[in-house]
Design a protein around this motif. Structure first.
Motif, PDB file in Angstrom:
ATOM      1  N   SER A   1       0.823  -1.204   0.000  1.00 12.31           N
ATOM      2  CA  SER A   1       0.000   0.000   0.000  1.00 12.31           C
ATOM      3  C   SER A   1       0.859   1.257   0.000  1.00 12.31           C
ATOM      4  O   SER A   1       1.991   1.269   0.488  1.00 12.31           O
ATOM      5  N   GLU A   2       0.307   2.326  -0.553  1.00  8.36           N
ATOM      6  CA  GLU A   2       0.971   3.617  -0.582  1.00  8.36           C
ATOM      7  C   GLU A   2       0.858   4.307   0.781  1.00  8.36           C
ATOM      8  O   GLU A   2      -0.002   3.944   1.592  1.00  8.36           O
ATOM      9  N   PRO A   3       1.703   5.313   1.052  1.00  7.43           N
ATOM     10  CA  PRO A   3       1.683   5.982   2.367  1.00  7.43           C
ATOM     11  C   PRO A   3       0.310   6.493   2.773  1.00  7.43           C
ATOM     12  O   PRO A   3      -0.119   6.305   3.916  1.00  7.43           O
ATOM     13  N   PHE A   4      -0.422   7.122   1.843  1.00  9.52           N
ATOM     14  CA  PHE A   4      -1.720   7.701   2.195  1.00  9.52           C
ATOM     15  C   PHE A   4      -2.744   6.618   2.542  1.00  9.52           C
ATOM     16  O   PHE A   4      -3.760   6.904   3.192  1.00  9.52           O
ATOM     17  N   ALA A   5      -2.486   5.376   2.118  1.00 10.12           N
ATOM     18  CA  ALA A   5      -3.422   4.283   2.379  1.00 10.12           C
ATOM     19  C   ALA A   5      -2.925   3.363   3.492  1.00 10.12           C
ATOM     20  O   ALA A   5      -3.459   2.267   3.660  1.00 10.12           O
ATOM     21  N   SER A   6      -1.940   3.810   4.255  1.00 12.94           N
ATOM     22  CA  SER A   6      -1.342   2.962   5.294  1.00 12.94           C
ATOM     23  C   SER A   6      -1.556   3.512   6.695  1.00 12.94           C
ATOM     24  O   SER A   6      -0.841   3.137   7.626  1.00 12.94           O
ATOM     25  N   SER A   7      -2.521   4.409   6.839  1.00 14.73           N
ATOM     26  CA  SER A   7      -2.775   5.021   8.144  1.00 14.73           C
ATOM     27  C   SER A   7      -3.818   4.250   8.926  1.00 14.73           C
ATOM     28  O   SER A   7      -4.802   3.758   8.369  1.00 14.73           O
ATOM     29  N   LEU A   8      -3.603   4.155  10.232  1.00 13.90           N
ATOM     30  CA  LEU A   8      -4.622   3.620  11.124  1.00 13.90           C
ATOM     31  C   LEU A   8      -5.679   4.684  11.349  1.00 13.90           C
ATOM     32  O   LEU A   8      -5.463   5.866  11.063  1.00 13.90           O
ATOM     33  N   GLY A   9      -6.829   4.282  11.873  1.00 14.35           N
ATOM     34  CA  GLY A   9      -7.935   5.204  12.068  1.00 14.35           C
ATOM     35  C   GLY A   9      -7.777   6.029  13.331  1.00 14.35           C
ATOM     36  O   GLY A   9      -7.835   5.503  14.439  1.00 14.35           O
TER      37      GLY A   9
ATOM     38  N   PRO B   1      -9.151   9.328  15.648  1.00 20.19           N
ATOM     39  CA  PRO B   1     -10.315  10.191  15.836  1.00 20.19           C
ATOM     40  C   PRO B   1      -9.981  11.680  15.754  1.00 20.19           C
ATOM     41  O   PRO B   1     -10.872  12.514  15.762  1.00 20.19           O
ATOM     42  N   ARG B   2      -8.713  12.006  15.671  1.00 18.95           N
ATOM     43  CA  ARG B   2      -8.300  13.411  15.568  1.00 18.95           C
ATOM     44  C   ARG B   2      -7.075  13.498  14.658  1.00 18.95           C
ATOM     45  O   ARG B   2      -6.364  12.515  14.456  1.00 18.95           O
ATOM     46  N   PRO B   3      -6.810  14.666  14.086  1.00 17.64           N
ATOM     47  CA  PRO B   3      -5.632  14.818  13.218  1.00 17.64           C
ATOM     48  C   PRO B   3      -4.347  14.529  13.991  1.00 17.64           C
ATOM     49  O   PRO B   3      -4.278  14.706  15.200  1.00 17.64           O
ATOM     50  N   GLY B   4      -3.341  14.068  13.258  1.00 20.80           N
ATOM     51  CA  GLY B   4      -2.042  13.845  13.873  1.00 20.80           C
ATOM     52  C   GLY B   4      -1.693  12.403  14.118  1.00 20.80           C
ATOM     53  O   GLY B   4      -0.622  12.111  14.653  1.00 20.80           O
ATOM     54  N   GLY B   5      -2.568  11.452  13.714  1.00 18.45           N
ATOM     55  CA  GLY B   5      -2.296  10.049  13.969  1.00 18.45           C
ATOM     56  C   GLY B   5      -2.017   9.230  12.731  1.00 18.45           C
ATOM     57  O   GLY B   5      -1.947   8.005  12.798  1.00 18.45           O
ATOM     58  N   GLY B   6      -1.849   9.902  11.581  1.00 23.71           N
ATOM     59  CA  GLY B   6      -1.653   9.187  10.325  1.00 23.71           C
ATOM     60  C   GLY B   6      -0.209   8.776  10.084  1.00 23.71           C
ATOM     61  O   GLY B   6       0.715   9.226  10.772  1.00 23.71           O
TER      62      GLY B   6
ATOM     63  N   ALA C   1       6.836   0.241  13.578  1.00 23.19           N
ATOM     64  CA  ALA C   1       7.156   1.366  14.460  1.00 23.19           C
ATOM     65  C   ALA C   1       6.024   2.394  14.463  1.00 23.19           C
ATOM     66  O   ALA C   1       5.687   2.955  15.514  1.00 23.19           O
ATOM     67  N   TYR C   2       5.426   2.616  13.291  1.00 22.22           N
ATOM     68  CA  TYR C   2       4.291   3.548  13.229  1.00 22.22           C
ATOM     69  C   TYR C   2       3.118   3.034  14.046  1.00 22.22           C
ATOM     70  O   TYR C   2       2.497   3.788  14.810  1.00 22.22           O
ATOM     71  N   GLY C   3       2.785   1.747  13.921  1.00 24.02           N
ATOM     72  CA  GLY C   3       1.665   1.187  14.681  1.00 24.02           C
ATOM     73  C   GLY C   3       1.882   1.309  16.179  1.00 24.02           C
ATOM     74  O   GLY C   3       0.947   1.627  16.928  1.00 24.02           O
ATOM     75  N   ARG C   4       3.106   1.073  16.634  1.00 22.35           N
ATOM     76  CA  ARG C   4       3.390   1.192  18.070  1.00 22.35           C
ATOM     77  C   ARG C   4       3.368   2.646  18.511  1.00 22.35           C
ATOM     78  O   ARG C   4       2.926   2.962  19.626  1.00 22.35           O
ATOM     79  N   TRP C   5       3.837   3.539  17.664  1.00 24.31           N
ATOM     80  CA  TRP C   5       3.760   4.975  17.943  1.00 24.31           C
ATOM     81  C   TRP C   5       2.301   5.404  18.079  1.00 24.31           C
ATOM     82  O   TRP C   5       1.945   6.158  18.993  1.00 24.31           O
ATOM     83  N   PHE C   6       1.447   4.916  17.177  1.00 28.79           N
ATOM     84  CA  PHE C   6       0.010   5.205  17.235  1.00 28.79           C
ATOM     85  C   PHE C   6      -0.564   4.715  18.562  1.00 28.79           C
ATOM     86  O   PHE C   6      -1.321   5.424  19.235  1.00 28.79           O
ATOM     87  N   ALA C   7      -0.205   3.487  18.940  1.00 27.60           N
ATOM     88  CA  ALA C   7      -0.713   2.923  20.193  1.00 27.60           C
ATOM     89  C   ALA C   7      -0.245   3.749  21.390  1.00 27.60           C
ATOM     90  O   ALA C   7      -1.034   4.038  22.302  1.00 27.60           O
TER      91      ALA C   7
END
Length: 403
Positions: free
Chosen positions: A53-61, A63-68, A89-95
């Motif tokens: 997937s491309e970067p724009f399609a690899s974001s978790l959901g 509820p507010r800006p700043g978590g993509g 690393a991104y998924g753990r950062w999100f968590a």
């Protein structure tokens, strides 16, 4: 007797589980999420893998800006493959930012009770929950063709069984499939010192084009599932899928984004033998090796011998394989073709039992097979729970009963 109570318990801490928990928290819903963040991706995806997937399609959901994903990587350019380690690393950062209360335990059982559901954890704790969200990912649905199902694990397996493909160095490995998983597995095997051979039913490998962000009325808009008007609809407006006939929904899930390799993978397979138009007809074990018999479209029979076979044949939803759900739940919840039947809020026929990810694909379309669908699913589930299951006082648990 239960040890604790909660409004909502989320089972699983992958992209969908983390996204749902983040949205629930954003709405002030009392939530517990059980699982190690991104554990499946860490333990069951091969080292050296890149996301398709491309970067724009690899974001978790969020509820507010700043978590993509772009917020974490600060401008990862389109067309640059995302390494598995970066996504982990991104998924753990999100968590850490949005769901720091994730509990690194396992759910061992989900049962119905008078107030909703009773959930048992690997610690022995029992939790009374008004609602449960099943975000169990794809691992339990790994599909192995019937021809290979009877072979021992040392001779045949699914890609999810291998974190380190270096264990096959010096061995002949037959890779069955023609999609990204099969082709990347073959490339990683070759780069690890193994001797892979790809067996595919298709008569021609398909390759995704180099990403193009330009606007095109003819080719259609770009979306999380690729380019095209219908693809954009399934990707960005998945709620429309629910209004289609079941037969059409099944076809959409099956045919959208058919097996194909990423454009950046093609040159890495230059020296890997690929046998096209091969239908597997018989598989057997002989002298510690696997023997695969195939037939092409002209009826010619061939035979391939290998030390191991990896069947990169995808994932097939079957609710009976979700063993943490009690037999009573699996018997009672309405299903079609192995998928739970879901309403507009991702709720099953059992009030308070929700499903996210692959299990929601028959109701909401192919985007639920990919990370890109996590934001839509999480927002819908959180909204539905907040409206239909408002927090109410629940029975107190005696202090001595708490772990």
């Amino acid at each position: 007797m239960v040890d604790s109570v909660v409004d909502v318990l989320v089972v699983g801490a992958g992209p969908y589980g983390l996204s749902v928990a983040a949205h629930l928290k954003g709405r002030g819903v009392q939530t517990r999420i059980i699982g190690v963040p991104m554990r499946f991706w860490q333990e069951n995806m091969p080292e050296g893998m890149f996301l398709k997937s491309e970067p724009f399609a690899s974001s978790l959901g969020s509820p507010r800006p700043g978590g993509g994903f772009d917020d974490y990587t600060s401008g990862w350019r389109a067309g640059r493959p995302i390494p598995l380690g970066t996504f982990l690393a991104y998924g753990r950062w999100f968590a850490d930012r949005l769901v720091p209360e994730t509990e690194p335990d396992r759910v061992t059982a989900v049962e119905r009770s008078g107030t909703g559901y009773t959930v048992t954890l690997s610690t022995g704790e029992t939790v009374a929950a008004r609602a449960v969200v099943m975000a169990v990912g794809v691992g339990g649905f790994a599909h192995v063709p019937d021809e290979f199902a009877g072979l021992p694990a040392e001779l045949a397996s699914h890609p999810v069984a291998h974190r380190d493909l270096g264990r096959f160095a010096g061995q002949d490995v037959a890779v069955v499939g023609a999609g990204q998983s099969a082709l990347e597995t073959a490339a990683l095997l070759a780069e690890s010192g193994a001797y892979p051979c790809v067996l595919a039913r298709t008569t021609r490998l398909a390759w995704n084009a180099v990403p193009d962000a330009s606007l095109s009325l003819v080719r259609g808009p770009r979306s999380g599932l690729g380019r095209g008007w219908r693809t954009w609809l399934w990707s960005e407006r998945p709620s429309t899928v629910r209004f289609l006939p079941e037969r059409t929904r099944r076809r959409i899930v099956r045919t959208t984004m058919p097996p194909a390799g990423a454009w950046w993978l093609r040159e890495r397979l230059a020296d890997v033998p690929v046998r096209l138009g091969q239908h597997v007809t018989e598989v057997a074990a002989h002298a510690g090796r696997v023997v695969i018999q195939t037939r092409d479209h002209e009826g010619q029979v061939s035979r391939v011998e290998a030390d191991h076979a990896i069947t990169a044949t995808g994932y097939v939803c079957d609710l009976d394989r979700v063993g943490v759900l009690s037999p009573e739940i699996r018997r009672t919840v309405h299903t079609r073709h192995g998928y739970p039947v879901l309403d507009a809020g991702f709720q099953s026929s059992l009030p308070g039992l929700y499903f996210a990810g692959l299990t929601a694909a028959l109701s909401f379309g192919p985007v639920m097979r990919f990370v890109h669908g996590s934001d839509f699913a999480a927002a819908r589930i959180a909204t539905h729970i907040a409206r239909t299951n408002p927090s109410r006082p629940m029975p107190r648990v005696p202090a001595q009963a708490r772990p």
